[in-house]
Design a protein around this motif. Structure first.
Motif, PDB file in Angstrom:
ATOM      1  N   LEU A   1       0.828  -1.203   0.000  1.00  0.00           N
ATOM      2  CA  LEU A   1       0.000   0.000   0.000  1.00  0.00           C
ATOM      3  C   LEU A   1       0.866   1.258   0.000  1.00  0.00           C
ATOM      4  O   LEU A   1       0.615   2.204  -0.753  1.00  0.00           O
ATOM      5  N   THR A   2       1.906   1.266   0.797  1.00  0.00           N
ATOM      6  CA  THR A   2       2.822   2.409   0.850  1.00  0.00           C
ATOM      7  C   THR A   2       3.493   2.623  -0.508  1.00  0.00           C
ATOM      8  O   THR A   2       3.597   3.760  -0.984  1.00  0.00           O
ATOM      9  N   ALA A   3       3.945   1.548  -1.124  1.00  0.00           N
ATOM     10  CA  ALA A   3       4.607   1.656  -2.433  1.00  0.00           C
ATOM     11  C   ALA A   3       3.654   2.185  -3.497  1.00  0.00           C
ATOM     12  O   ALA A   3       4.037   3.033  -4.316  1.00  0.00           O
ATOM     13  N   LEU A   4       2.425   1.715  -3.493  1.00  0.00           N
ATOM     14  CA  LEU A   4       1.437   2.208  -4.460  1.00  0.00           C
ATOM     15  C   LEU A   4       1.130   3.677  -4.224  1.00  0.00           C
ATOM     16  O   LEU A   4       1.046   4.467  -5.173  1.00  0.00           O
ATOM     17  N   LEU A   5       0.958   4.046  -2.975  1.00  0.00           N
ATOM     18  CA  LEU A   5       0.680   5.450  -2.658  1.00  0.00           C
ATOM     19  C   LEU A   5       1.851   6.355  -3.030  1.00  0.00           C
ATOM     20  O   LEU A   5       1.652   7.496  -3.445  1.00  0.00           O
ATOM     21  N   ALA A   6       3.074   5.845  -2.913  1.00  0.00           N
ATOM     22  CA  ALA A   6       4.259   6.639  -3.264  1.00  0.00           C
ATOM     23  C   ALA A   6       4.270   6.999  -4.750  1.00  0.00           C
ATOM     24  O   ALA A   6       4.882   7.997  -5.138  1.00  0.00           O
ATOM     25  N   GLN A   7       3.581   6.227  -5.574  1.00  0.00           N
ATOM     26  CA  GLN A   7       3.483   6.536  -6.999  1.00  0.00           C
ATOM     27  C   GLN A   7       2.523   7.692  -7.264  1.00  0.00           C
ATOM     28  O   GLN A   7       2.551   8.287  -8.333  1.00  0.00           O
ATOM     29  N   ILE A   8       1.681   7.989  -6.268  1.00  0.00           N
ATOM     30  CA  ILE A   8       0.602   8.959  -6.484  1.00  0.00           C
ATOM     31  C   ILE A   8       0.796  10.239  -5.690  1.00  0.00           C
ATOM     32  O   ILE A   8       0.576  11.339  -6.206  1.00  0.00           O
TER      33      ILE A   8
ATOM     34  N   GLU B   1       2.983  12.168   0.110  1.00  0.00           N
ATOM     35  CA  GLU B   1       2.851  11.787   1.519  1.00  0.00           C
ATOM     36  C   GLU B   1       2.297  10.364   1.661  1.00  0.00           C
ATOM     37  O   GLU B   1       1.232  10.154   2.238  1.00  0.00           O
ATOM     38  N   PRO B   2       3.016   9.372   1.158  1.00  0.00           N
ATOM     39  CA  PRO B   2       2.453   8.013   1.152  1.00  0.00           C
ATOM     40  C   PRO B   2       2.205   7.434   2.547  1.00  0.00           C
ATOM     41  O   PRO B   2       1.187   6.770   2.760  1.00  0.00           O
ATOM     42  N   ALA B   3       3.092   7.678   3.500  1.00  0.00           N
ATOM     43  CA  ALA B   3       2.898   7.108   4.843  1.00  0.00           C
ATOM     44  C   ALA B   3       1.689   7.731   5.530  1.00  0.00           C
ATOM     45  O   ALA B   3       0.903   7.028   6.179  1.00  0.00           O
ATOM     46  N   LEU B   4       1.528   9.028   5.389  1.00  0.00           N
ATOM     47  CA  LEU B   4       0.379   9.714   5.984  1.00  0.00           C
ATOM     48  C   LEU B   4      -0.924   9.168   5.404  1.00  0.00           C
ATOM     49  O   LEU B   4      -1.838   8.803   6.153  1.00  0.00           O
ATOM     50  N   TRP B   5      -0.995   9.059   4.086  1.00  0.00           N
ATOM     51  CA  TRP B   5      -2.222   8.582   3.455  1.00  0.00           C
ATOM     52  C   TRP B   5      -2.448   7.094   3.691  1.00  0.00           C
ATOM     53  O   TRP B   5      -3.588   6.653   3.826  1.00  0.00           O
TER      54      TRP B   5
END
Length: 173
Positions: free
Chosen positions: A113-120, A123-127
């Motif tokens: 989930l963190t890796a996918l959010l980092a593409q978008i 603030e991947p950890a926060l989201w």
């Protein structure tokens, strides 16, 4: 007695006892064996919880890497996770209470989930934390609707609507 027998009985005890019923001694009694015989299959209660979470949450990651769109993969994973939390709330709460149980599939879900959010988002950890906490809260509420399928479906639909709204408003890179 197989590992599958142990995990099935452990999940039942966990759900029946609202999280308090799962001890190695109670599990051994349920299976009609000595507590020491369980340690040939799992190292301790935290290991038992890890094995349970690996089994229950494995479906969350199924096909997640095959989706090209990171937003679609995030949505799919979170809906599956939400549904698993709703089906097995006591396991989720037991993992919260036993930090050593956070490993295996639960850690893989978090990392994916963190890796996918980092593409978008920047603030991947926060989201990740916002989205996972939302799945936990709504999934635990879903568990309270057992015996009322109409109410359960309403809550599932509301979760999906809220998730879609959150995902629409992710700050973009």
């Amino acid at each position: 007695m197989s590992r599958d027998d142990i995990l099935r009985a452990a999940l039942t005890l966990l759900e029946e006892g609202a999280g308090r019923g799962l001890t190695m001694r109670a599990l051994a009694a349920r299976l009609g064996v000595t507590p020491m015989s369980l340690y040939h299959h799992v190292e301790d209660r935290a290991g038992l919880l890890r094995a349970l979470s690996d089994r229950v949450y494995a479906e969350v990651l199924a096909d997640a890497s095959e989706q090209a769109d990171p937003l679609a993969a995030i949505r799919t994973m979170l809906i599956r996770y939400h549904d698993a939390v709703g089906r097995h709330p006591q396991l989720t709460l037991a993992i919260f209470a036993t930090p050593q149980a956070f490993a295996g599939v639960t850690r893989q879900i978090t990392e994916r989930l963190t890796a996918l959010l980092a593409q978008i988002t920047p603030e991947p950890a926060l989201w990740r934390d916002i989205l996972v906490d939302h799945a936990h809260g709504s999934g635990l509420a879903l568990a309270a609707t057992s015996g009322n399928p109409e109410q359960a479906q309403i809550l599932r639909d509301q979760y999906r609507q809220a998730l879609d709204r959150l995902l629409e408003h992710l700050p973009r890179r």
